[in-house]
Design an enzyme around this catalytic site. Structure first.
Site, mmCIF file in Angstrom:
data_model
loop_
_atom_site.group_PDB
_atom_site.id
_atom_site.type_symbol
_atom_site.label_atom_id
_atom_site.label_comp_id
_atom_site.label_asym_id
_atom_site.label_seq_id
_atom_site.Cartn_x
_atom_site.Cartn_y
_atom_site.Cartn_z
ATOM 1 N N ARG A 51 11.454 -7.706 -7.486
ATOM 2 C CA ARG A 51 10.508 -7.900 -8.613
ATOM 3 C C ARG A 51 9.734 -6.756 -9.183
ATOM 4 O O ARG A 51 9.582 -6.327 -10.251
ATOM 5 C CB ARG A 51 9.312 -8.945 -7.755
ATOM 6 N N ARG A 101 9.601 2.951 -3.473
ATOM 7 C CA ARG A 101 9.282 2.138 -2.674
ATOM 8 C C ARG A 101 9.984 2.362 -1.156
ATOM 9 O O ARG A 101 11.165 2.737 -1.218
ATOM 10 C CB ARG A 101 9.422 0.642 -3.013
ATOM 11 N N HIS A 129 -0.049 -0.150 -2.594
ATOM 12 C CA HIS A 129 0.896 -0.889 -3.667
ATOM 13 C C HIS A 129 -0.101 -0.718 -4.859
ATOM 14 O O HIS A 129 -0.659 -1.813 -5.218
ATOM 15 C CB HIS A 129 1.114 -2.167 -3.328
#
Lengths: 304, 154
Positions: A51, A101, A129
């Site tokens: 995503r 990430r 995040h």
């Protein structure tokens, strides 16, 4: 912003946040702008997250940049034992920007120290995040027409949920009132309540997820209550159905109330809520594209 | 010989150097490690379990011809906050100093979060001292806070 990397929402001043959100609005009006022409962005996903990766890569593509990267560290040198530092320095030879990430906490901060190119943290373990927080703030501003003086109710796992912790930090500039709704085992940690006290932010804690709280709210921020967070399974069985939002619970809520969720949801929002005009979590994810376009321009010093 | 004189002679007098006094006996060897004394060629006297009016028993370290940089010596505030440093020149104590915890600790404390990047990458740890009184430190990378009693020295 102090540095040209975005590692944590705590780096951003009120002015930084408002400027980025303003640019996100411009990208929503026109997402296709050739501002990254001739530039290469690397998306390094040491831990998979489809995503987030798709959202960032779409943002780069719509800005006219080129994307390199990987989505699975098992095919890269880090599986051979290469240090993060070497991987970052190697990619820095090729790219103008790194979006990363990583499963280890502090990885993005460290990366931003070893390289001269911009780093955007797309999640470092349970730590930060910031692009998620920025899209949450953008969604709140867009649906409420403002960020100031709003009542935000957070529901579910408030102990481990990094999105709610970052949202408290991001909203702290805008005089919010918070309701924290969680089972005892997953209560908001003292650290964040002390933060609220220090910033004169009003907050109320509840264990019951009642319509009274919903009816006072402008934003209902739902999160997932995960079974693996409980030491006592009996406790989980008791609470697992208590923090589920059903459509009829919204009957007497404010007209401007919107339901947000960082996604993916499991069962904490019943599917009948999707039909309510107050459900906003799918549009919320779409806003991530514009927020990320704005963040990329911010770290690269590109003005619109 | 007077009682006072005898007591002083329990450890050799220093002509020039640093005497670190009032070290808790259980921390003595950790302090020696932290100051990396084993690498020094200077004359060093280490004594432990001396009688102390203030603390019952204490340890003492005397190092000849050595004057520590402030940020080096301040590290020991982590484990021995009440030590007294005697700076000695020509057999005289010319200065008495206490130690204060620096704002930043580099390469000194282990992060107790196994998922922290500092435990998985060859790099120095960095901690900010966020509460000088309680000795709470916070990892610059994973942001984990560690209370004084849980601090592990590298």
């Amino acid at each position: 912003m102090k540095s040209k990397s975005l590692v944590s929402i705590d780096q951003c001043s009120k002015e930084d946040i408002l400027r980025i959100l303003d640019n996100a609005r411009k990208f929503e009006e026109n997402p296709n702008r050739n501002l990254l022409e001739g530039k290469v962005a690397a998306t390094l996903f040491f831990e998979p997250s489809t995503r987030t990766r798709l959202s960032f890569e779409t943002a780069i593509n719509r800005l006219g940049g080129k994307v390199i990267g990987f989505q699975d560290a098992s095919t890269t040198s880090s599986s051979k034992g290469e240090t993060l530092k070497d991987t970052i320095l190697m990619v820095s030879n090729y790219a103008d920007l790194i979006v990363m990430r990583h499963h280890l906490e502090g990885a993005a901060k460290y990366a931003s120290e070893v390289t001269d190119i911009s780093i955007i943290n797309a999640g470092d373990g349970a730590n930060q995040h910031p692009s998620q927080t920025m899209l949450d703030l953008y969604s709140i501003q867009k649906t409420q027409g403002k960020l100031t003086d709003l009542t935000i109710t957070m529901v579910g796992d408030l102990k481990y949920g990094r999105t709610v912790h970052s949202l408290i930090s991001g909203m702290s500039h805008f005089n919010p009132t918070f309701h924290f709704v969680a089972p005892d085992e997953l209560r908001m940690p003292d650290e964040y309540k002390l933060f609220c006290d220090k910033h004169n932010i009003k907050y109320y804690e509840h264990t019951a997820f009642s319509e009274d709280v919903i009816n006072e709210s402008d934003i209902l921020y739902m999160t997932r209550v995960q079974r693996e967070r409980f030491t006592d399974l009996e406790e989980y069985q008791k609470v697992k159905n208590v923090y589920i939002l059903k459509k009829k619970m919204l009957d007497n809520s404010r007209e401007n109330l919107r339901v947000l969720h960082p996604l993916p949801r499991v069962n904490e929002i019943a599917y009948d809520v999707d039909d309510s005009p107050k459900a906003y979590f799918i549009q919320q994810a779409r806003n991530g594209l514009f927020a990320r376009q704005a963040i990329i321009c911010e770290v690269l010093g590109i003005t619109l | 010989m007077s009682a006072q004189k005898k007591k002083e002679l329990q450890v050799a007098a220093l002509e020039n150097g640093t005497a670190i006094d009032h070290i808790p006996p259980c921390q003595l060897f950790k302090v020696a490690d932290m100051l990396n004394l084993k690498e020094l060629k200077n004359t060093i006297t280490i004594g432990n379990n001396f009688h102390s009016k203030k603390m019952g028993t204490k340890g003492i370290i005397k190092i000849s011809d050595k004057f520590f940089e402030e940020d080096v010596i301040n590290r020991i505030a982590l484990i021995a906050p009440n030590v007294v440093l005697n700076i000695i020149r020509d057999y005289e104590v010319v200065e008495k100093k206490t130690v204060t915890l620096p704002d930043e600790l580099v390469g000194l404390v282990k992060c107790n979060n196994p998922k922290c990047i500092t435990n998985n990458e060859p790099m120095p740890t960095r901690f900010d001292v966020i509460d000088n009184e309680s000795g709470t430190v916070k990892c610059r990378y994973c942001e984990r806070k560690i209370n004084k009693e849980d601090i592990i020295i590298l």
